[in-house]
Design an enzyme around this catalytic site. Structure first.
Site, PDB file in Angstrom:
ATOM      1  CG  ASP A  34      28.506  46.875  43.700  1.00 23.65           C
ATOM      2  OD1 ASP A  34      28.253  45.625  43.824  1.00 23.65           O
ATOM      3  OD2 ASP A  34      29.223  46.736  42.950  1.00 23.65           O
ATOM      4  CG  ASP A  55      22.249  40.250  46.148  1.00 21.42           C
ATOM      5  OD1 ASP A  55      21.644  39.394  45.091  1.00 21.42           O
ATOM      6  OD2 ASP A  55      23.064  39.560  46.936  1.00 21.42           O
ATOM      7  CG  ASN A  82      29.141  46.342  35.026  1.00 25.35           C
ATOM      8  OD1 ASN A  82      29.538  45.714  33.876  1.00 25.35           O
ATOM      9  ND2 ASN A  82      29.201  46.873  36.265  1.00 25.35           N
ATOM     10  CE1 TYR A 146      31.446  35.794  33.986  1.00 30.06           C
ATOM     11  CE2 TYR A 146      32.924  34.717  32.229  1.00 30.06           C
ATOM     12  CZ  TYR A 146      32.498  36.039  32.977  1.00 30.06           C
ATOM     13  OH  TYR A 146      32.436  37.164  32.371  1.00 30.06           O
ATOM     14  CE  LYS A 150      29.498  37.599  32.299  1.00 31.53           C
ATOM     15  NZ  LYS A 150      28.341  38.359  33.017  1.00 31.53           N
TER      16      LYS A 150
HETATM   17  N1  LIG Z   1      36.973  41.889  33.568  1.00 32.48           N
HETATM   18  C1  LIG Z   1      37.245  41.608  32.638  1.00 32.48           C
HETATM   19  O1  LIG Z   1      38.142  40.798  32.381  1.00 32.48           O
HETATM   20  C2  LIG Z   1      35.879  40.893  32.539  1.00 32.48           C
HETATM   21  C3  LIG Z   1      35.256  40.044  31.042  1.00 32.48           C
HETATM   22  C4  LIG Z   1      34.437  40.354  30.079  1.00 32.48           C
HETATM   23  C5  LIG Z   1      33.249  40.500  30.741  1.00 32.48           C
HETATM   24  N2  LIG Z   1      32.873  40.773  32.408  1.00 32.48           N
HETATM   25  C6  LIG Z   1      32.088  41.263  32.923  1.00 32.48           C
HETATM   26  O2  LIG Z   1      31.887  42.412  33.132  1.00 32.48           O
HETATM   27  C7  LIG Z   1      30.977  42.847  34.750  1.00 32.48           C
HETATM   28  C8  LIG Z   1      31.457  43.340  34.941  1.00 32.48           C
HETATM   29  O3  LIG Z   1      33.031  43.166  35.637  1.00 32.48           O
HETATM   30  P1  LIG Z   1      34.160  43.758  36.438  1.00 32.48           P
HETATM   31  O4  LIG Z   1      35.472  43.246  36.053  1.00 32.48           O
HETATM   32  O5  LIG Z   1      34.030  44.896  36.156  1.00 32.48           O
HETATM   33  O6  LIG Z   1      34.551  42.947  37.602  1.00 32.48           O
HETATM   34  P2  LIG Z   1      34.354  43.714  38.600  1.00 32.48           P
HETATM   35  O7  LIG Z   1      34.572  42.299  40.290  1.00 32.48           O
HETATM   36  O8  LIG Z   1      35.331  45.047  38.854  1.00 32.48           O
HETATM   37  O9  LIG Z   1      32.859  44.464  39.829  1.00 32.48           O
HETATM   38  C9  LIG Z   1      31.334  43.452  39.382  1.00 32.48           C
HETATM   39  C10 LIG Z   1      30.759  44.136  40.639  1.00 32.48           C
HETATM   40  O10 LIG Z   1      29.893  44.037  40.756  1.00 32.48           O
HETATM   41  C11 LIG Z   1      29.236  43.296  41.873  1.00 32.48           C
HETATM   42  N3  LIG Z   1      28.034  42.278  42.227  1.00 32.48           N
HETATM   43  C12 LIG Z   1      28.323  40.787  42.132  1.00 32.48           C
HETATM   44  N4  LIG Z   1      27.754  40.093  42.588  1.00 32.48           N
HETATM   45  C13 LIG Z   1      26.782  40.865  43.033  1.00 32.48           C
HETATM   46  C14 LIG Z   1      25.068  40.823  43.295  1.00 32.48           C
HETATM   47  N5  LIG Z   1      24.874  40.091  43.352  1.00 32.48           N
HETATM   48  N6  LIG Z   1      24.617  42.494  43.303  1.00 32.48           N
HETATM   49  C15 LIG Z   1      24.757  43.936  43.136  1.00 32.48           C
HETATM   50  N7  LIG Z   1      25.932  43.862  42.854  1.00 32.48           N
HETATM   51  C16 LIG Z   1      27.399  42.557  42.661  1.00 32.48           C
HETATM   52  C17 LIG Z   1      30.428  43.398  42.875  1.00 32.48           C
HETATM   53  O11 LIG Z   1      30.224  43.373  44.111  1.00 32.48           O
HETATM   54  C18 LIG Z   1      31.480  44.749  41.961  1.00 32.48           C
HETATM   55  O12 LIG Z   1      31.461  45.613  42.818  1.00 32.48           O
HETATM   56  C19 LIG Z   1      30.808  41.427  34.611  1.00 32.48           C
HETATM   57  O13 LIG Z   1      29.587  40.647  33.993  1.00 32.48           O
HETATM   58  C20 LIG Z   1      31.670  40.721  33.911  1.00 32.48           C
HETATM   59  O14 LIG Z   1      31.160  38.719  33.848  1.00 32.48           O
HETATM   60  C21 LIG Z   1      34.270  40.981  32.872  1.00 32.48           C
END
Ligand SMILES: NC(=O)c1ccc[n+]([C@@H]2O[C@H](COP(=O)([O-])OP(=O)(O)OC[C@H]3O[C@@H](n4cnc5c(N)ncnc54)[C@H](O)[C@@H]3O)[C@@H](O)[C@H]2O)c1
Length: 248
Positions: A34, A55, A82, A146, A150
């Site tokens: 992360d 990153d 993720n 977004y 995706k």
């Molecule tokens: N939560 C939702 O409603 C939802 C719905 C559909 C899809 N998703 C997808 O699920 C995945 C996880 O989402 P989440 O809900 O856990 O979000 P979250 O914001 O809780 O976690 C995302 C994590 O990614 C990290 N991150 C962001 N940019 C980064 C980078 N450049 N390098 C490394 N780490 C990075 C952030 O620091 C964070 O810890 C994402 O890909 C999101 O698009 C989420």
């Protein structure tokens, strides 16, 4: 054989921690990558866990982080792409920086992660990739960068499964609907989110929201040997809401 190894990018986030917890329970050693809070997040989990500050948009950091896992555990059996962001915007309000940043994290990141795991998969005779998509890849959402990222992830998955199939690597997408995690806080205030979540539950034939652990179970299945002949696929973990029109 020693315990399998998984990398979970965005591992310190809501879904990342749930996926790591389930994979640890399934006997994996897990590296959380992360850009913020990887080591702190790893400290909250028990088992063989490594927190790596990385990153995913920076190729040098990706290479170094995967090398660290390789030096520590010698293999990568499962890559879970993720990490993701969804900055609020419309097409009319779109700034090129927002477009670029979203595509870099959500699409370039997974491509770089896959690229730098390939030498390990070639050496060990296979592996698994699961990337976190979203139901919006299919029906569209309200944030164009977004949704495009995706949908692009599905394209990347389908080309990767062809290139990596001969190496014994499967490549799939898990596409959730709305899940309560810190992710959605970047889009709107808590009051709006409560209403929004309610509309998702109403749009689900099951009448309920998806939880992080539901997503984690789908990932755990796809990285297991039981899914060895599933590749190039998108599994919606959306309680059926992927069939509904775009929800606002
Ligand atoms: N939560 C939702 O409603 C939802 C719905 C559909 C899809 N998703 C997808 O699920 C995945 C996880 O989402 P989440 O809900 O856990 O979000 P979250 O914001 O809780 O976690 C995302 C994590 O990614 C990290 N991150 C962001 N940019 C980064 C980078 N450049 N390098 C490394 N780490 C990075 C952030 O620091 C964070 O810890 C994402 O890909 C999101 O698009 C989420």
């Amino acid at each position: 054989m020693s315990a399998p190894v998984a990398i979970v990018t965005g591992g310190a986030g809501g879904m990342g921690m749930a996926i790591a917890t389930v994979l640890l329970g399934d006997g994996f050693r897990v590296a959380l990558f992360d850009r913020h809070g990887a080591k702190e997040a790893a400290g909250q989990l028990s088992g063989d866990v490594l927190g790596v500050a990385a990153d995913v948009t920076d190729e040098d950091q990706v290479r170094a982080a995967i090398e660290q896992v390789s030096r520590t555990w010698g293999r990568v059996d499962a890559l879970v792409n993720n990490a993701g962001i969804e900055p609020a915007h419309s097409l009319e309000s779109l700034e090129p920086d927002t477009w670029q940043a979203t595509l870099e994290v959500n699409l370039t990141g997974p491509a770089l992660m896959i690229k730098h795991c390939i030498p390990l998969w070639r050496g060990q005779g296979g592996g698994r990739v699961v990337s976190l998509g979203s139901r919006v890849w299919l029906g569209g959402g309200w944030t164009p960068a977004y949704s495009a990222s995706k949908a692009g992830l599905v394209g990347l998955t389908r080309v990767a499964c062809r290139e990596l199939g001969p190496l014994g690597v499967t490549v799939n997408v898990v596409a959730p609907s709305f899940v309560h995690t810190p992710f959605n806080a970047q889009k709107a205030d808590p009051e709006f989110l409560e209403d929004y979540a309610g509309r998702f539950a109403e749009a689900s034939p099951l009448g309920r929201l998806v939880e992080p652990v539901d997503v984690a179970y789908a990932v755990a299945f796809l990285v297991s040997d039981r899914a060895r002949n599933i590749t190039g696929e998108v599994i919606h973990v959306a309680a059926g809401s992927q069939l509904a029109p775009a929800i606002r």
